[in-house]
Design an enzyme around this catalytic site. Structure first.
Site, short mmCIF file in Angstrom:
data_model
loop_
_atom_site.label_atom_id
_atom_site.label_comp_id
_atom_site.label_asym_id
_atom_site.label_seq_id
_atom_site.Cartn_x
_atom_site.Cartn_y
_atom_site.Cartn_z
N SER A 11 0.93 -1.04 0.02
CA SER A 11 0.09 -0.08 -0.19
C SER A 11 0.87 1.23 0.19
CB SER A 11 -0.95 -0.16 1.33
OG SER A 11 -1.65 -1.11 1.18
N GLY A 12 2.02 1.37 0.88
CA GLY A 12 2.55 2.52 1.15
C GLY A 12 3.43 2.83 -0.18
N LYS B 87 -8.87 -10.82 5.01
CA LYS B 87 -9.21 -11.17 6.40
C LYS B 87 -10.79 -10.45 6.52
CE LYS B 87 -9.38 -7.75 8.95
NZ LYS B 87 -8.43 -7.27 9.63
N LYS B 88 -11.03 -9.47 5.95
CA LYS B 88 -12.37 -8.89 5.99
C LYS B 88 -13.38 -9.89 5.46
CE LYS B 88 -15.25 -5.60 7.29
NZ LYS B 88 -15.60 -4.26 6.99
N GLU C 177 -9.34 -11.49 15.42
CA GLU C 177 -9.96 -11.61 14.35
C GLU C 177 -9.98 -12.73 14.09
OE1 GLU C 177 -7.88 -8.82 11.90
OE2 GLU C 177 -8.78 -7.10 12.85
N THR D 289 1.15 -6.93 2.06
CA THR D 289 0.11 -7.55 3.08
C THR D 289 -1.21 -7.40 3.44
OG1 THR D 289 2.03 -7.31 4.61
CG2 THR D 289 -0.03 -7.80 5.82
N CYS D 290 -1.62 -5.85 3.16
CA CYS D 290 -3.06 -5.74 3.27
C CYS D 290 -3.83 -6.49 2.25
CB CYS D 290 -3.35 -4.13 3.05
SG CYS D 290 -4.93 -3.70 3.42
N GLU E 34 9.02 -5.49 -6.53
CA GLU E 34 8.08 -6.36 -5.84
C GLU E 34 8.66 -7.87 -6.04
OE1 GLU E 34 5.64 -6.21 -3.07
OE2 GLU E 34 6.38 -8.33 -3.30
N CYS F 116 -5.65 -7.31 5.54
CA CYS F 116 -6.94 -6.60 5.79
C CYS F 116 -7.96 -7.21 4.93
CB CYS F 116 -6.78 -5.14 5.61
SG CYS F 116 -5.35 -4.30 6.08
N GLY G 75 -3.24 -12.08 22.12
CA GLY G 75 -4.41 -11.43 22.62
C GLY G 75 -4.83 -10.21 21.80
N TYR H 86 -4.98 -7.91 17.87
CA TYR H 86 -5.84 -7.64 16.62
C TYR H 86 -6.01 -9.43 15.88
CZ TYR H 86 -5.17 -2.67 16.14
OH TYR H 86 -5.53 -1.28 16.39
N ILE H 87 -4.70 -9.72 15.31
CA ILE H 87 -4.96 -10.80 14.69
C ILE H 87 -5.47 -12.08 15.28
CG2 ILE H 87 -3.56 -12.48 12.93
CD1 ILE H 87 -1.64 -10.19 12.33
N THR I 125 -2.66 0.13 7.51
CA THR I 125 -2.62 0.36 5.99
C THR I 125 -2.91 1.93 5.47
OG1 THR I 125 -3.19 -1.81 5.34
CG2 THR I 125 -3.70 -0.09 3.84
N HIS J 91 -32.64 7.90 14.65
CA HIS J 91 -33.64 7.01 15.41
C HIS J 91 -34.24 5.87 14.41
CE1 HIS J 91 -35.25 5.08 18.98
NE2 HIS J 91 -36.47 5.09 18.18
N GLU K 25 -26.88 6.26 18.17
CA GLU K 25 -27.68 7.43 18.43
C GLU K 25 -27.16 7.67 20.17
OE1 GLU K 25 -32.01 7.54 18.98
OE2 GLU K 25 -31.92 5.30 18.27
P1 NDP Z 1 -0.59 -7.05 18.15
O1 NDP Z 1 0.60 -6.44 18.86
O2 NDP Z 1 -1.81 -6.88 18.05
O3 NDP Z 1 -0.84 -8.33 19.14
C1 NDP Z 1 0.18 -9.43 19.52
C2 NDP Z 1 -0.29 -10.04 20.77
O4 NDP Z 1 0.54 -11.37 21.00
C3 NDP Z 1 -0.50 -9.61 21.93
O5 NDP Z 1 -1.67 -10.12 22.65
C4 NDP Z 1 0.74 -9.79 22.81
O6 NDP Z 1 0.78 -9.77 24.19
C5 NDP Z 1 1.01 -11.10 22.34
N1 NDP Z 1 2.52 -11.71 22.37
C6 NDP Z 1 3.43 -10.99 21.94
N2 NDP Z 1 4.91 -11.70 22.04
C7 NDP Z 1 4.32 -12.63 22.77
C8 NDP Z 1 5.05 -13.81 23.35
N3 NDP Z 1 6.55 -13.78 23.23
N4 NDP Z 1 4.51 -14.80 23.93
C9 NDP Z 1 3.05 -14.85 23.85
N5 NDP Z 1 2.41 -13.82 23.45
C10 NDP Z 1 3.04 -12.70 22.84
O7 NDP Z 1 -0.17 -8.10 16.73
P2 NDP Z 1 -0.80 -8.82 15.62
O8 NDP Z 1 0.31 -9.88 15.46
O9 NDP Z 1 -2.29 -9.33 16.30
O10 NDP Z 1 -0.94 -7.73 14.78
C11 NDP Z 1 0.22 -7.17 14.33
C12 NDP Z 1 -0.01 -5.69 13.95
O11 NDP Z 1 -0.80 -5.47 12.70
C13 NDP Z 1 -1.16 -4.97 14.85
O12 NDP Z 1 -0.50 -4.55 16.05
C14 NDP Z 1 -1.76 -3.99 13.95
O13 NDP Z 1 -1.21 -2.72 14.10
C15 NDP Z 1 -1.96 -4.36 12.61
N6 NDP Z 1 -3.04 -5.20 12.21
C16 NDP Z 1 -4.25 -4.10 12.21
C17 NDP Z 1 -5.33 -4.93 11.92
C18 NDP Z 1 -6.64 -3.94 11.79
O14 NDP Z 1 -6.43 -2.75 11.68
N7 NDP Z 1 -7.87 -4.39 12.06
C19 NDP Z 1 -5.68 -6.44 11.90
C20 NDP Z 1 -4.36 -7.00 11.97
C21 NDP Z 1 -3.18 -6.57 12.29
P3 NDP Z 1 1.10 -8.41 25.13
O15 NDP Z 1 -0.07 -7.71 24.76
O16 NDP Z 1 1.20 -8.95 26.30
O17 NDP Z 1 2.18 -7.74 24.45
#
Ligand code: NDP
Length: 461
Positions: free
Chosen positions: A15-16, A51-52, A183, A42-43, A35, A48, A177, A179-180, A313, A438, A443
């Site tokens: 994208s960028g 995924k959507k 989702e 990625t997106c 490329e 994105c 825990g 985004y990915i 993105t 409404h 609202e």
């Molecule tokens: P995130 O940073 O959102 O989440 C990573 C998760 O993995 C966190 O819960 C983190 O825990 C955990 N984690 C990290 N290291 C370890 C470890 N060593 N052992 C166990 N757990 C671990 O990353 P994602 O991979 O989900 O996504 C990457 C990025 O991509 C996002 O931050 C976002 O910027 C982008 N993205 C955006 C989306 C959107 O706009 N809808 C969709 C998907 C991706 P902790 O919180 O404790 O650090």
């Protein structure tokens, strides 16, 4: 003869990079884009967009369940994972084609190969060709982390593979825990998999508003997703087609797939950054850039996930556009990284813009909270046990709305519109002056009259 082969060489067709290439070419620059995989990055290819599409499809399950309360009697339904994947692949191929032709229409040339920096103005292509460039833009994006090494890590998939599984796993364990992880938890659960999320902290979505974190977790659990917190995956065993995931807590889970979504890292390896003198930001491992996206080398810039700033993105697109305006359009533009709306396409969705309550209370002496948690109208007839969360965080001194947080259907769509008001520094009075539409869920954002909490920080003695 020109001093350089091209005015701009872009590494990475995501994208960028694509936005920067097109805008620079529109300004008359001679542009080449390298490329090594597929145009779109990625997106478009493994983020994105697919995924959507998966999220939209998986939501149908819930629609079918909810239909009965509205009088529908839907017979036996079935779902075919292979059809979903094939149709998604077709759409992604179409988009890849559109990306390619848009770049070519702008006059930029695409080379489908890897490019490595030899020095600040020279690139070596994997084809053996050498290209010199006045400016270079690095837009190589990021890739999934594998996380800490655990025995059996080779059995674990990332989001990259999740888009191409041959079969829908009946049971899947997902570590992470963020985004990915969330989702894909919603996606697999929607299509009928038995999903267990394993997260190391005390609650998912660290960094999001505390009320959002609690609400999403409760709603995901109501939809049958198991969320185990306070532990990590210690080992993964494979027996035939089955896996056993051993947790740090001592328990274990049987599944058909194990996925890690533990963050992403910038793609900086093997690019020749050292040869060109491009510095890495020691704080985050991304390419170090200034407010103009300029690296430590004057003619080399970097945008998007490879800089590990805000990995979204639309931000990469802004950064690419601003770079092209600044360098080739004689229109200096800096990207404002404040107040960027974001959504997690979990089920239910999360939409958020601005400050969380915790951030606001750390920065402002008077913070008013307006919060509502209600049963959406659809649930009154579908009978689904679900609630929507809406929350406004307001500066009690200036009345400015500092943040808006939503969990529920269409949270992302609502948040995009509210983000305009928050970015314009709208006050709570502006929200109140807006007549409700409404009957909608949103609202509530203009009808919350009384703060549910008022936080006043005592002056230090
Ligand atoms: P995130 O940073 O959102 O989440 C990573 C998760 O993995 C966190 O819960 C983190 O825990 C955990 N984690 C990290 N290291 C370890 C470890 N060593 N052992 C166990 N757990 C671990 O990353 P994602 O991979 O989900 O996504 C990457 C990025 O991509 C996002 O931050 C976002 O910027 C982008 N993205 C955006 C989306 C959107 O706009 N809808 C969709 C998907 C991706 P902790 O919180 O404790 O650090």
């Amino acid at each position: 003869m020109a001093e350089f082969d091209v005015d701009l060489f872009v590494i990475g067709g995501g994208s960028g990079g694509v936005r920067a290439a097109r805008i620079a070419a529109n300004y008359g620059a001679k542009v080449m884009v390298a490329e090594e995989y597929r145009m779109g990055g990625t997106c478009v290819i493994r983020g994105c967009v697919p995924k959507k599409l998966f999220v939209i499809g998986s939501h149908v399950h819930q629609e079918i369940e909810d239909a009965a309360g509205f009088g529908w009697s839907i017979g036996q339904v079935s779902f075919d994972w292979a059809t979903l994947v094939a149709n998604k692949d077709k759409e992604i191929a179409r988009l890849e084609g559109a990306y390619t032709s848009n770049v070519e229409k702008s006059g930029a040339r695409i080379v489908k190969t890897r490019a490595v920096l030899e020095d600040a103005h020279t690139l070596r292509l994997a084809t053996g060709e050498k290209v010199t460039a006045k400016y270079i833009l690095i837009a190589t994006g990021g890739a999934p982390n594998h996380g800490p090494h655990v025995p059996g890590i080779e059995h674990v998939i990332s989001s990259n593979e999740a888009f191409h599984l041959k079969e829908l796993p009946k049971r899947i364990v997902i570590q992470g825990g963020g985004y990915i992880a969330l989702e894909f938890a919603g996606i697999f659960a929607g299509y009928g998999s038995d999903v267990t999320v394993v997260y190391r902290g005390d609650n998912i979505l660290r960094g999001f508003d505390e009320d959002v974190r609690k609400h999403v977790r409760a709603e995901m659990e109501k939809r049958g997703i198991t969320i185990i917190t306070g532990c990590t995956v210690a080992k993964v065993d494979k027996h035939g087609k089955d896996f056993t995931t051993h947790l740090s807590s001592g328990s274990s889970i049987a599944s058909d797939q194990v996925m890690f979504a533990v963050g992403r890292h910038p793609n900086v390896k093997g690019l020749g950054l050292e040869a060109a003198g491009v510095a890495i930001n020691p704080a985050n491992g991304g390419i170090q850039v200034d407010g103009w996206s300029k690296t430590s080398v004057d003619n080399i810039y970097a945008v998007g996930d490879v800089t590990h700033r805000t990995n979204l993105t639309p931000v990469a697109i802004r950064e690419g556009h601003a770079f092209a305006d600044t360098v080739f359009g004689k229109r200096p533009v800096q990207v404002d990284h404040a107040t960027i709306p974001t959504a997690v396409f979990s089920q239910p969705e999360v939409g958020t813009v601005g400050l969380t309550e915790e951030e606001a209370r750390a920065q402002f002496s008077h913070v008013d909270i307006y919060k509502t948690d209600f049963r959406p109208i659809k649930a009154t007839m579908s009978g689904r046990d679900t609630r929507v969360l809406m929350k406004l965080v307001v500066d009690g001194s200036s009345d400015r709305v500092l943040g808006c947080h939503i969990v529920g259907d269409c949270a992302a769509e609502i948040t995009q519109a509210v983000a305009i008001a928050v970015k314009m520094r709208a006050t709570k009075a502006d929200f109140d002056a807006t007549v409700a539409l409404h009957p909608t869920a949103s609202e509530e954002l203009v009808t919350m009259r009384t703060p549910t909490a008022r936080h006043v920080r005592q002056a230090a003695e």
